[in-house]
Scaffold this active site. Structure first.
Site, PDB file in Angstrom:
ATOM      1  CB  ALA A  14      -1.177 -12.716  12.849  1.00  0.00           C
ATOM      2  N   GLY A  17      -1.049  -4.731  14.246  1.00  0.00           N
ATOM      3  CA  GLY A  17      -0.981  -3.536  15.080  1.00  0.00           C
ATOM      4  C   GLY A  17      -2.217  -3.339  15.934  1.00  0.00           C
ATOM      5  CB  THR A  38      -7.233 -14.344  26.778  1.00  0.00           C
ATOM      6  OG1 THR A  38      -6.698 -13.893  25.531  1.00  0.00           O
ATOM      7  CG2 THR A  38      -8.347 -13.420  27.252  1.00  0.00           C
ATOM      8  CG  HIS A  53       1.508  -8.215  24.010  1.00  0.00           C
ATOM      9  ND1 HIS A  53       0.272  -7.737  23.708  1.00  0.00           N
ATOM     10  CD2 HIS A  53       1.960  -8.830  22.883  1.00  0.00           C
ATOM     11  CE1 HIS A  53      -0.031  -8.040  22.459  1.00  0.00           C
ATOM     12  NE2 HIS A  53       0.975  -8.712  21.942  1.00  0.00           N
ATOM     13  NE  ARG A  56       2.453  -2.958  22.531  1.00  0.00           N
ATOM     14  CZ  ARG A  56       2.162  -4.129  22.004  1.00  0.00           C
ATOM     15  NH1 ARG A  56       3.009  -4.749  21.215  1.00  0.00           N
ATOM     16  NH2 ARG A  56       1.008  -4.716  22.265  1.00  0.00           N
TER      17      ARG A  56
END
Length: 174
Positions: A14, A17, A38, A53, A56
Site C-alpha cells: 500500500a 508507488g 476496479t 487517481h 493524477r
C-alpha cells in the site's frame, strides 16, 4: 501465448508507488490509453482515493469501471490500445465478497490476457509480507492474492516490485 506486445505485472505494498509507476509505463506509449478501474467508492475515504487517481492521470485516458467483470472489461478495451488495470487486489476482494468461483474467474482473465494484442499493465498488492492475519477471511484473502499474483506473473513478460517508489525488476527487463 500472447498475441503481441507485453504484459507487465506491477506489485507492491500500500502506498508503495505502484500505481504511479504503472501509469508511467502506459503513458510512455502514444495515447489514447485505457484505464480499467476496479475500485468502488463505497465510503468517503475510498471516494477520495479514486478522485486522487483520476486527478493524477489527467487527459488521454478512457476509463472502464470494472469492479466485478474484469475479463469483460479487457475484452471491451479497443484492440491494441494500451491498458492499465488498477488494481487486481480490489477486484479479488470484490469477487471474494460476492462469493464468486475465484479459480474460474481467474482462468477467464488469463484467457483474455493470452489473446489480447497490445500492452497491458496489471497492478496488484503484494500482501504476504506482513503478519499472519487473525481471522479466516483475511487469511483466505492473503492466500488467494498470493496465488493470483503467481498465476499472472507466470504469464507476464515483466514483473516489477515497487518498494518506496523504486521499481525493482523481478522478471524480464526494464
Amino acid at each position: 501465448m500472447r498475441a503481441q506486445a507485453e504484459l507487465t505485472l506491477v506489485l507492491g505494498g500500500a502506498r508503495s508507488g505502484k500505481s504511479r509507476y504503472a501509469e508511467s509505463l502506459i503513458t510512455a506509449l502514444p495515447p489514447p490509453w485505457v484505464y480499467v478501474a476496479t475500485g468502488q467508492g463505497g465510503d468517503d475515504e475510498m471516494a477520495a482515493r479514486i478522485a486522487a487517481h483520476r486527478a493524477r492521470r489527467g487527459g488521454g485516458w478512457q476509463t472502464i469501471e470494472a469492479p466485478h467483470d474484469l475479463g469483460g472489461a479487457l475484452r471491451a478495451a479497443p484492440p491494441g490500445m494500451p491498458v492499465l488495470v488498477d488494481c487486481l487486489t480490489l477486484w479479488l476482494s470484490n469477487r471474494m465478497l460476492a462469493g464468486a468461483d475465484l479459480d474460474q474467474e481467474t482462468e477467464a482473465v488469463e484467457q483474455v490476457l493470452r489473446h489480447r494484442a497490445g500492452t497491458v499493465v496489471l497492478v496488484a498488492n503484494e500482501v504476504g509480507f506482513g503478519i499472519v492475519p487473525d481471522n479466516a477471511l483475511a487469511r483466505r484473502f492473503r492466500d488467494r492474492q498470493g496465488l493470483l499474483n503467481q498465476r499472472l506473473a507466470a504469464h507476464a513478460d515483466r514483473v516489477v516490485l515497487v518498494v518506496a517508489g523504486l521499481p525493482l525488476i523481478v522478471k524480464g527487463s526494464a
